[in-house]
Design a protein around this motif. Sequence first.
Motif, PDB file in Angstrom:
ATOM      1  N   GLN A 289       0.709  -1.493  -0.117  1.00 44.16           N
ATOM      2  CA  GLN A 289      -0.088  -0.080   0.124  1.00 44.16           C
ATOM      3  C   GLN A 289       0.824   1.465   0.122  1.00 44.16           C
ATOM      4  OE1 GLN A 289      -3.430   0.336  -0.274  1.00 44.16           O
ATOM      5  NE2 GLN A 289      -3.556  -1.785  -0.475  1.00 44.16           N
ATOM      6  N   ASN A 298      -4.234   2.678  -5.879  1.00 47.00           N
ATOM      7  CA  ASN A 298      -5.464   2.343  -6.097  1.00 47.00           C
ATOM      8  C   ASN A 298      -5.890   3.238  -7.562  1.00 47.00           C
ATOM      9  OD1 ASN A 298      -8.133   1.517  -6.080  1.00 47.00           O
ATOM     10  ND2 ASN A 298      -8.370   2.184  -3.839  1.00 47.00           N
ATOM     11  N   ARG A 328      -6.034  -3.824  -4.452  1.00 44.34           N
ATOM     12  CA  ARG A 328      -5.494  -5.270  -4.113  1.00 44.34           C
ATOM     13  C   ARG A 328      -4.288  -5.631  -5.317  1.00 44.34           C
ATOM     14  NH1 ARG A 328     -10.257  -9.262  -1.859  1.00 44.34           N
ATOM     15  NH2 ARG A 328     -10.813  -7.790   0.114  1.00 44.34           N
ATOM     16  N   PRO A 334      -4.507 -10.110   0.966  1.00 39.51           N
ATOM     17  CA  PRO A 334      -5.480  -9.071   1.073  1.00 39.51           C
ATOM     18  C   PRO A 334      -5.886  -8.440   2.501  1.00 39.51           C
ATOM     19  CG  PRO A 334      -6.631 -10.866   0.262  1.00 39.51           C
ATOM     20  CD  PRO A 334      -5.188 -11.257   0.483  1.00 39.51           C
ATOM     21  N   SER A 337      -2.799  -6.414   3.402  1.00 40.79           N
ATOM     22  CA  SER A 337      -1.915  -5.869   2.443  1.00 40.79           C
ATOM     23  C   SER A 337      -0.533  -6.009   2.257  1.00 40.79           C
ATOM     24  CB  SER A 337      -2.254  -4.424   2.558  1.00 40.79           C
ATOM     25  OG  SER A 337      -3.644  -4.105   2.713  1.00 40.79           O
TER      26      SER A 337
END
Length: 480
Positions: A289, A298, A328, A334, A337
């Motif tokens: 992330q 994202n 993801r 997931p 992350s």
Amino acid sequence: MTGIFALHRQYRGVSIMALAAMMLAGGAHAQTAPESAPAPQEAVPQAEQPSEALEQPGDIVVTGSRIIASGFTAPTPTTVIGEEQIAANAQPNIFNTIAQLPSLQGSTGTSTGTFSTSSGLQGLSSFSLRGLQPIRTLTLLDGQRVVGANVTGVPDVSLFPQLLIKRVDIVNGGASATYGSDAVGGVVNFITDTRFKGFKANLQGGITTYGDNAQVLAQAAWGGALFDDKLHLVVSGEYAHDQGVGPGDFGTDLAGKRDWYRASTLLNTGQANNGLPQFVYGDYAQPYQYARYGLINNGPLQGIAFDVNGAPYNFNYGSGGAPLGNGRVSNCYPGNSFCVGGDLSGAPGSGASLVSALQRVTGFGRIGYDFAENNEVYVTFSAAQVKTNNQPSPGYGRPNLTVQCANPFLPQLVRDRCTSAGITSFNFGTSNGNFPIRGSIPIDANIASSAASRANSAWAGATGITTPITSTAPPFPTSM
């Protein structure tokens, strides 16, 4: 009287039986000729018999009396660490010696809290019995409370005159009934040698096999007595410097080419009903992330990362993963992350100091006068300072930042991608690897945390014995 009369009756019965036996024996001997009785020998007076024991007087030494203290005879469970044990451990700070006890494993020290700046425990050498926190463990010096080195009133053992310490008594059971709520975990009492005579000094140094954490320790103490051994003087001074073990870089890098860090993490598969474990423990975990200098995490631009100069590049995901455009990554975990492997440079976990640097300077003195047998008045003074510094974690994962596509600092390539995708902003994650950027500080410079504790104290008192000591006495000598 009943018992005495019964005893007499018992003796009388035995005498009658013995007399009867003698009469029967005498009748049997009358049938034979009596043998000639041996000539009686003249008794030698006992006073004339030689006695070597009386002619060779000597001192009787009870070896058990040489034992200063024993935890088995104390009214509460007590562990006693003597001067020889302390010297054999050869630690530059006596705190490191005492903290090796299993009951003190929750204590602080130079390797505690090095990843932060706000806990107030960086470099603070304080004990925690049974893991009940230092505020619930009472630390004493010669049975006296000492000045606190923290806002909570917790003392710093590094401020004590360590060369003069004769023994350490640890009351492992709760002693709050005697000392108050700060002794719920127990009591650690440092006993100094108030009758030390002569001069002693200690100089030692050391360094790790990795070439860091160099340590230098210099100690000196002097003691003497005047006025027919009634006035006792003791002084000591100490200087110690521990270099500490600094931080590594981001990722799995550690100071001094240490290679044992594996970025191990509990990975969450996000599946709780497929018959397999939901959590898997794995090495080289990669947070997907955020990245060291930034990562779009994202949307249609997911997977674009930025280097130290702000240039975009395609991020290398672990586990053979690929961005899915919804936050993801395929083939990864997931639930929390993470991927395994790939570009680990954004993980800030290894960037904190392993051991804080520590420098301490202490001075101690005591004057005592015996105005009567086992009665003394004394004055004690102490001045000490401890400085410590460490580098906390150099970065922190911030995965939920929003960046506008019209931002003038964005590369033109990214702005063009925004136009092609029809978006005006994107989600951005970074571990702040480019801080600080103020002034002339290098872009990869690390922020260090430093703290100092200083204690100047003096106290006077009197000790004495006015009644016989019994087993009900408190575990430590009381003072007025």
